[in-house]
Design a protein around this motif. Sequence first.
Motif, short mmCIF file in Angstrom:
data_model
loop_
_atom_site.label_atom_id
_atom_site.label_comp_id
_atom_site.label_asym_id
_atom_site.label_seq_id
_atom_site.Cartn_x
_atom_site.Cartn_y
_atom_site.Cartn_z
N SER A 1 -5.49 -3.97 -11.41
CA SER A 1 -6.83 -3.82 -10.87
C SER A 1 -6.81 -3.90 -9.36
N GLU A 2 -7.31 -2.87 -8.69
CA GLU A 2 -7.35 -2.84 -7.22
C GLU A 2 -8.32 -3.90 -6.72
N LEU A 3 -9.40 -4.08 -7.46
CA LEU A 3 -10.41 -5.07 -7.06
C LEU A 3 -9.77 -6.46 -7.03
N LYS B 1 -6.64 -7.20 -6.70
CA LYS B 1 -5.65 -7.27 -5.61
C LYS B 1 -6.35 -7.53 -4.29
N SER B 2 -7.47 -6.84 -4.09
CA SER B 2 -8.15 -6.99 -2.80
C SER B 2 -8.73 -8.40 -2.68
N LEU B 3 -9.20 -8.94 -3.77
CA LEU B 3 -9.74 -10.30 -3.73
C LEU B 3 -8.63 -11.31 -3.43
N GLU C 1 -5.95 -10.73 -1.72
CA GLU C 1 -5.63 -10.59 -0.29
C GLU C 1 -6.63 -11.33 0.56
N ARG C 2 -7.91 -11.20 0.16
CA ARG C 2 -8.96 -11.91 0.92
C ARG C 2 -8.75 -13.40 0.84
N ASP D 1 -6.56 -15.17 3.43
CA ASP D 1 -7.15 -15.48 4.74
C ASP D 1 -8.26 -16.52 4.65
#
Lengths: 613, 429
Positions: free
Chosen positions: A43-45, A47-49, A51-52, A55
């Motif tokens: 799921s790209e979603l 993965k992006s979460l 990554e967020r 930080d």
Amino acid sequence: MNNREKQILALRTAVIAGIFSMIVCLILILNFWQLQQTDPLESELLKSLVERLKDDTGNEALKEEIRRLDLMARNAYFTKQWQIRTGAYLLIAGIVVSMIALRIFYSIKAKIEEPDITESRLDLEMLISRRWILYSVLLIFSIALFAAFFSVDHLSRIYSLTEVQEEKEELPVQEIIVSREDESYSEELSSEEEGIEKEAESITGIDEDAVTEADEVVEKNGISTVSTGKKITGNFPAFRGPNGLGITRQKNTPVDWDGASGRNIIWKSAIPYSGYNSPVIWGDHLFLTGANNNEQFVFCYNANTGKLIWQHPVNDIARPAGNLSKPTDDTGYAAPTVTTDGRRVYAIFASGDIASVSMDNKRIWAKNIGIPDNHYGHSSSLLLWQGLVVVQFDTNESGKVLALDANTGAQKWETMRNTKISWASPILANVGDHVELILSSSPLVAGYDPNTGKELWGMECLSGEVGPSPAFSDGIVFAANEYAALVAIKPSKDPDILWETNEYLPEVASPVADNGMVFIATSYGVIACFDATNGELLWEYEADQGFYASPVIADDKIYFLDLDGIMHIFKKDKTMQLLGKPALGEQSVCTPAFANGRIYLRSMDTLYCIGNK
Amino acid sequence: MKRNLIKILSLISGLLISLVAYTQQRFPRPDFESEYVVPTPHIPEPRSATMEIIDVFVLFGVLSLVTWLVLKKRSRRGVLYLSVFTLLYFGFYRDGCICSIGSIQNVALSLSDPGYAISITTLAFFVIPLIFALFAGRVFCGGACPLGAIQDLVILKPISLNSGLRKALGLLPYLYLGLAILFAVTKSDFIICKYDPFVGIFRLDATFQMLVLGGSFLILGMFIARPYCRFLCPYGVLLNWMSSVSKRHLTITPAECIDCKLCAHSCPMDAINQPVFEPVSTKGDISRFILAVLVIPVWILIGGYIVSKSHIYLSKVNPTVNLAELLITRPELKNDPDHIDIQTFMTSGKTLETLVAEASVIRGKFYYGGWFLGGFLGLAFGIMFTRKTIYRNRTDYEPDKGNCVSCARCMDYCPVGKPDIEELIKLKN
């Protein structure tokens, strides 16, 4: 039920079962296609979460969202798996029923065939058979011959290939910025400095003339094969400087600064990951490493500006089975200092991962040499010798020193040592007619041939947990450890202990020797100077704080950095002459580095460049 | 129309079943950032040795039963039902392993490597069917081999192959046997197990390619009976030798043959030899036979020379040789963290020179092994060719002792010993 009815029933059963199997197949294909299009595990979603979150690690709402999405993905995955398996069983059942029905159908339908009227020609059959056999064998043998003819024996090419590769190897073109040609780096050397340079160059086995010519070639083409003596001694390429001796050729090094106010602080930069390794400098490239239990990095800074040029992750290295013990907080995952030859930087971590990275951030090679069984954490730094990366690898399991090919990482030699675990680093010393690799540990202080790893001499004279690395000057090896002794050894086939003392002994900081003097910095704050020839205490000094960083000799001065970040600067003399006590304003355990006429210090999480403004 | 529809349905079903296992994927381990330590997975206990002994007894029991069904009871139905049991037990329950076919490699390796210990079970699986073949023909193929059973059960409309083509394809089992032994002895690979087309179906799990291979064999087996058994099975070569000199063998007729020719095309494997009443050997035939015999040593030498020359190519199957060549030809792979074999080597501490030295030794073994393999192929070819130069007197329709798999299909066609012929004629009408 007569045969005709049975036949019809069997046929209909076969058709229905076949259609059922087809439908199940189509559903499975659809399922498979869906999985290919939207894999719940990719799921790209999600993965992006994630990554967020890197930080924003404290965001609890974000973590909950990730957990929820992750659970949904897992549920979707296992549901798909169940669907596939159930579909498979249904498909098999359908096919089995279909096949049984077909067999019944054909068995009922089968008739006894009418016998052949014509007789077959046996001689013709035999002739045809012989020809088929002959042609088949010829075909098989032809294929075998073809394969034999076009096969290339790569194994026999290895030796010629190695030579060709070495000739053709294109090294990154580096605009090697030699240190500023001003008073900070003088080519006009005093006789004493010439002696230092000659010794350092003799260690590399290159005479001055050759160095000069080689330097011209290097400057012109920007390509370096073996780093020349001048370049090694002109930079700070390893722990404690060139060859690990703690002596540098830098001139006009600063004696005054103040970290708090910024006086003579040219720049300072944050270091993203903690580590207790010291800075290493080549030209305008400064290298450090940092790591935690998950990640390992090599950092490259611009030594002139302090800007982080790149950071290289040292990860995805296959490790042997075994768990890495958590190192103690005062050692960490990145205690060993890197080393560089101006083409690449070589780094090792507490995990046993070792990597080579080019100046332009390309991984050349990486491997794991074994997870060290080390209760504090591996801290022996790397050293380079004639295209070899030398690793002192003394662990609770065994002691050894090994050398890897700097170009490929392949192990060139390994020597087992009858020693206990140690945290010291190797040095290179010219003991007269040859260069030796000298290692310090418990109980053995020993010299090795750096080309072959062969032990040349050994002296059992230390005990305890050895942290300090040896020192060398005027043909004498100095080794020390707290609760053991400070020992002066004359290296030879039958080594002699010239003298030893246990008056002031270092725990962590390595001794340094030069011009008939040996300098010690203890962890309880004492700096001591001994006569190198007989061990007589020449002077001593008591600081308010202990010393972990090793002292470094530069510009006729000797620098001692204590744990509070105060640099105690003395004149290199048999009488005590304190020249200054500039303060960094932060704690520090790392040995200072000297290059470009400046001093580079690493505190816990900041890198400083100190110079005369 | 209906027949074509059925064929199409069967074809597509067979292909699509291969997608089943292809869609299975592994679930990646989650990354934990906390101090959580993933527990070490426990490897399940191996199957109890007692159960393996039971397997041997089951094999012996099945072989004995098949022998009785073929030689005494003469029951095709009994052999069929026993085949189903074999398929379920040795195929699906035992996952197709250990099988007698693959045991060739274990035996070969144990003979060449004193350090390799072969289990009694494996040895039993290798030896027992051969002993039965020596006394009763290829009864193992008839009812005790799961690979044979699954192929036998899918035979629908078998077609008869040209005899020349059959003979030519009949060379492949010898090649496969030789290669399997060579690769096993050099510790390169167990190719019989690796390329077993049906093991994926037995285990309901295999790579996409293996399932396609198995499905293809089954689809092919609907129209060309037992393709693997006839044209690939390496164990069949050994069974062929044993069965050719067997004391007893399946016979089509229980008594004297009446030459009704009803069984002439009854064998889907084309394993029935027709009667030859008048020997037709001429002077030319005899000369040809003598020449064929004399040339056999030449074929052995030629075969040995040619195959030994292929040792470089053949040795690339060996993982050590393959790794060494990969590191030499593509040194940049040393930095590829995804290449597990290379990374394992890089962390092993072994130098490339050492690896190359080891690979060279293995390649040398392939050279000498190539001589044996090529010589064996030359001998097999020579004998096969020689047998096609002589005529054997035969009065009855007989199953070929070497090629007959004792499936007992032909027995149902023979009217001798059955209820009287008039009854049969009535049934036919």
